[in-house]
Design a protein around this motif. Structure first.
Motif, short mmCIF file in Angstrom:
data_model
loop_
_atom_site.label_atom_id
_atom_site.label_comp_id
_atom_site.label_asym_id
_atom_site.label_seq_id
_atom_site.Cartn_x
_atom_site.Cartn_y
_atom_site.Cartn_z
N PRO A 36 0.82 -1.22 0.00
CA PRO A 36 0.00 0.00 0.00
C PRO A 36 0.84 1.26 0.00
CG PRO A 36 -0.81 -1.58 1.62
CD PRO A 36 0.52 -2.09 1.14
N GLY A 37 0.34 2.25 -0.70
CA GLY A 37 0.97 3.56 -0.77
C GLY A 37 -0.07 4.58 -1.15
N THR A 38 0.27 5.46 -2.07
CA THR A 38 -0.69 6.44 -2.58
C THR A 38 -1.22 5.95 -3.92
OG1 THR A 38 1.11 7.69 -3.59
CG2 THR A 38 0.37 8.38 -1.41
N ALA A 39 -2.53 6.16 -4.15
CA ALA A 39 -3.14 5.67 -5.38
C ALA A 39 -4.07 6.73 -5.96
CB ALA A 39 -3.93 4.39 -5.13
N LEU A 53 -9.15 -0.45 -2.43
CA LEU A 53 -7.76 -0.05 -2.17
C LEU A 53 -7.63 0.53 -0.76
CD1 LEU A 53 -6.95 1.61 -5.62
CD2 LEU A 53 -5.80 -0.39 -4.66
N ARG A 56 -7.41 -1.85 1.99
CA ARG A 56 -6.13 -2.56 2.05
C ARG A 56 -4.98 -1.65 2.48
NH1 ARG A 56 -6.19 -7.52 -0.41
NH2 ARG A 56 -3.98 -7.38 -0.99
N TRP A 58 -4.32 1.63 1.31
CA TRP A 58 -3.91 2.67 0.38
C TRP A 58 -4.54 4.01 0.76
CZ3 TRP A 58 -0.65 1.98 -3.90
CH2 TRP A 58 -0.31 0.65 -4.21
N ARG A 59 -3.83 5.10 0.45
CA ARG A 59 -4.37 6.45 0.52
C ARG A 59 -4.79 6.81 -0.91
NH1 ARG A 59 -6.57 10.16 4.06
NH2 ARG A 59 -6.97 11.98 2.74
N VAL A 60 -6.09 7.02 -1.15
CA VAL A 60 -6.62 7.07 -2.50
C VAL A 60 -7.19 8.44 -2.84
CG1 VAL A 60 -8.21 5.98 -4.15
CG2 VAL A 60 -7.27 4.65 -2.24
N ARG A 87 -9.35 7.46 4.30
CA ARG A 87 -8.22 7.25 3.40
C ARG A 87 -8.53 7.67 1.96
NH1 ARG A 87 -7.42 1.69 5.80
NH2 ARG A 87 -5.82 1.92 7.41
N ASP A 106 1.95 6.03 -6.15
CA ASP A 106 2.58 4.72 -6.29
C ASP A 106 1.77 3.81 -7.21
OD1 ASP A 106 4.69 5.23 -4.31
OD2 ASP A 106 3.03 5.25 -2.88
#
Length: 207
Positions: A36-39, A53, A56, A58-60, A87, A106
């Motif tokens: 997970p990261g930025t999406a 996302l 799980r 992720w920061r979306v 998020r 990411d």
């Protein structure tokens, strides 16, 4: 037919919500193993992929032209609790004109976007927002998809091949997946199911 704000307002406004929408099968397959990261979810619709996302870790940033779709996505996320809802940033914008921040995400994913911009232009714009070592995942309706036969002529512009998608990338990418894949289509209100054919591009940006 123009896939503009008026079209999508009518599309979502005239359709009732039937249960919780599931994430795109290609997203689950291609991004399920990513840390997970930025999406960026470009053309997020009612937010099923963005919510998946976020759940799980992720920061979306979830972007769509339809205020109705974004509101439904926000409500879906809120039902899952603050840990998911907090998020996700919901952004109303037309992908034809909106430019995401460069080198910022990411993961950048876009599924079945009906953009008025040429495919290559959209792919290049999304690719520019992927951070080094990040992943770009773009999925579209393949021209051989039987579910698009008989659609209005304008709908043909939403159909692409993996070669169309890959051609939008410049140098500095490793293409991991570029091909045609199938997915099962649910029965819907009339009980008719089947198989759809999609063009899938997954690529990783060089460091």
């Amino acid at each position: 037919m123009e896939f503009d704000g008026e079209y999508w307002a009518e599309h979502y406004g005239g359709r009732a919500v039937h249960g919780v929408r599931q994430p795109t099968v290609h997203l689950v397959t291609e991004a399920g193993d990513l840390a997970p990261g930025t999406a960026l979810d470009a053309g997020c619709g009612e937010g099923a992929d963005a919510v998946w996302l976020a759940s799980r870790g992720w920061r979306v940033t979830a972007v769509d032209i339809s205020a109705t779709a974004l509101e439904r996505g926000r409500e879906h996320a809120e039902r899952l609790g603050a840990e998911v809802a907090d998020r996700i940033d919901w952004v109303r914008a037309d992908l034809t004109a909106w430019t995401p921040p460069g080198d910022a995400f990411d993961l950048v994913c876009s599924h079945y976007v009906h953009s008025t911009a040429p495919t290559g232009t959209l792919v290049r714009r999304l690719a520019a927002s992927v951070a080094p070592n990040g992943t770009l995942l773009v999925v579209g309706h393949h021209p051989s998809d039987p579910h698009h036969h008989g659609q209005p002529p304008r709908a043909a512009e939403a159909q692409v091949t993996a070669e169309d998608l890959a051609a939008g990338l410049g140098p500095g990418w490793d293409v991991l997946v570029a091909g045609t894949r199938t997915r099962s289509v649910g029965g819907g209100p009339h009980g008719h199911g089947g198989v759809s054919r999609d063009a899938v591009l997954r690529a990783r940006r060089h460091p």
